[in-house]
Design an enzyme around this catalytic site. Structure first.
Site, PDB file in Angstrom:
ATOM      1  N   ASP A 109      85.900 -17.438 -36.902  1.00 17.49           N
ATOM      2  CA  ASP A 109      86.142 -16.098 -37.436  1.00 17.49           C
ATOM      3  C   ASP A 109      87.528 -16.092 -38.078  1.00 17.49           C
ATOM      4  OD1 ASP A 109      85.818 -13.458 -38.012  1.00 17.49           O
ATOM      5  OD2 ASP A 109      86.138 -12.720 -35.980  1.00 17.49           O
ATOM      6  N   GLU A 143      81.902 -10.964 -47.593  1.00 19.84           N
ATOM      7  CA  GLU A 143      81.617  -9.541 -47.451  1.00 19.84           C
ATOM      8  C   GLU A 143      81.630  -8.785 -48.775  1.00 19.84           C
ATOM      9  OE1 GLU A 143      82.506  -6.138 -44.150  1.00 19.84           O
ATOM     10  OE2 GLU A 143      83.054  -8.227 -43.896  1.00 19.84           O
ATOM     11  N   LYS A 172      77.618 -10.525 -46.479  1.00 20.62           N
ATOM     12  CA  LYS A 172      77.974  -9.707 -45.324  1.00 20.62           C
ATOM     13  C   LYS A 172      78.025  -8.228 -45.733  1.00 20.62           C
ATOM     14  CE  LYS A 172      81.191 -10.328 -41.449  1.00 20.62           C
ATOM     15  NZ  LYS A 172      82.479 -10.943 -41.077  1.00 20.62           N
ATOM     16  N   THR A 210      76.969  -6.681 -40.510  1.00 18.88           N
ATOM     17  CA  THR A 210      78.160  -6.604 -39.667  1.00 18.88           C
ATOM     18  C   THR A 210      78.423  -5.167 -39.220  1.00 18.88           C
ATOM     19  OG1 THR A 210      80.483  -7.287 -39.562  1.00 18.88           O
ATOM     20  CG2 THR A 210      79.723  -6.348 -41.634  1.00 18.88           C
ATOM     21  N   PHE A 238      79.538  -6.341 -32.464  1.00 17.65           N
ATOM     22  CA  PHE A 238      80.968  -6.463 -32.191  1.00 17.65           C
ATOM     23  C   PHE A 238      81.288  -6.208 -30.718  1.00 17.65           C
ATOM     24  CE2 PHE A 238      83.467  -6.063 -36.404  1.00 17.65           C
ATOM     25  CZ  PHE A 238      82.571  -6.896 -37.042  1.00 17.65           C
TER      26      PHE A 238
END
Length: 326
Positions: free
Chosen positions: A18, A97, A133, A157, A179
């Site tokens: 990440d 993203e 994303k 996400t 998350f």
């Protein structure tokens, strides 16, 4: 000598970095990597990113763009350039993203995803190595549904609840990122609690519930736990399809010699098809889930802010003669 916890974990779960820090990715050599606007902005602020920034700006300027359009295109190109560099260091995929300001616009999300993929194609990157994303709004999930039908793989996400996971399953997305840490943070604040034992950690329990739901219904979408606050949370989800972990926690796991066992085990599928979640039901469930609705919007706002910060950095960095002033 006992293998490190990280080595053991890699035998149970696909580990994803990440980070957009190229040196950290080179050090830990994960299979996949994820990025987001905050990580891109942080990476762009480093001195060793100078060459990438100059190249991105030059490419955008060569397209004849000026002012706002020039800076926004530079951000997209820079984001893809980081992805390209990451892909040189890993064997798998990188998540890139879409601009979070488009999170409630299905058509604009689809268009931006295709723009990013076109940039990757220009660098000779195979589409199958990219995960687009997208935030797990209803509109984002519908965009992913269209993209997946065209063979474009997506990572949904900012996912905090089972209703979001159900809608993603209906859309047949490739991967979701629930998350863990942000859920824990919310409950600690809401319930005025300093600590939860790991077996009662709300973030860990949320991912377990989603994992069990997917496996019991034969959902092919992969579950990738994200946003960890501790190695204990990571290890509590050993056996999950994927886990995306920040470099500082990867380093701790590499030093850890404790025994690691699978905590999530796929149950046999009942082959019972779950009822499709309609837009009204999704939005009603999201409204009623204060944690999920607050964290989804806060996450979107945070990613927009990070992109705005990168926009400001680039505006400050380039003068009229396109010379970098970092």
């Amino acid at each position: 000598m006992t293998d490190s916890a990280l080595s053991q974990l890699k035998k149970l779960t696909t580990i994803v970095a990440d980070s957009s820090d190229l040196s950290a990715i080179e050090q830990f050599r994960p299979l996949d990597a994820t990025t987001n606007p905050s990580l891109i902005t942080a990476a762009a602020s480093q001195e060793n990113s100078r060459e990438l920034i100059e190249a991105a700006y030059g490419q955008a300027k060569a397209e004849g763009l000026t002012h706002d359009a020039l800076i926004e295109r530079t951000i997209d190109i820079l984001t893809v350039k980081f992805g390209v560099e990451i892909l040189k260091l890993i064997e798998g995929r990188v998540s890139t993203e879409v601009d979070a300001s488009l999170s409630y616009n299905t058509e604009a999300t689809i268009a931006k995803a295709k723009e990013l993929l076109a940039l990757y194609a220009g660098y000779g990157v195979d589409q199958n190595r990219i995960l687009i994303k997208i935030a797990s709004t209803w509109e984002g999930i519908q965009a992913a549904k269209v993209l997946e039908a065209e063979g474009i793989h997506c990572n949904l996400t900012l996912l905090f609840g089972l209703h979001q996971a159900q809608a993603c399953a209906d859309a047949q997305v490739t991967l979701i990122s629930p998350f863990v840490g942000r859920i824990l943070d919310w409950y600690k604040k809401a319930e005025n609690v300093d600590h939860y034992p790991i077996d009662k950690d709300p973030g860990v329990l949320s991912v377990k519930a989603i994992f069990d739901y997917y496996k019991s219904h034969g959902v092919k979408t992969e579950v990738m736990g994200a946003s960890f606050r501790s190695t204990a949370q990571v290890l509590a989800l050993a056996g999950c399809d994927l886990l995306t972990v920040a470099p500082n926690l990867l380093a701790q796991l590499q030093e850890d010699q404790s025994n690691v066992e699978a905590q999530l085990i796929a149950v046999p599928s009942s082959h019972e098809t779950a009822p499709e979640l309609l837009e009204h039901d999704f939005k009603t469930a999201l409204e009623r889930d204060l944690m999920a609705s607050q964290l989804l919007q806060t996450g979107i706002d945070g990613f927009i802010k990070a992109r705005d910060q990168l926009n400001t950095l680039l505006r400050q960095s380039f003068g009229e003669n396109a010379e970098l002033k970092l």
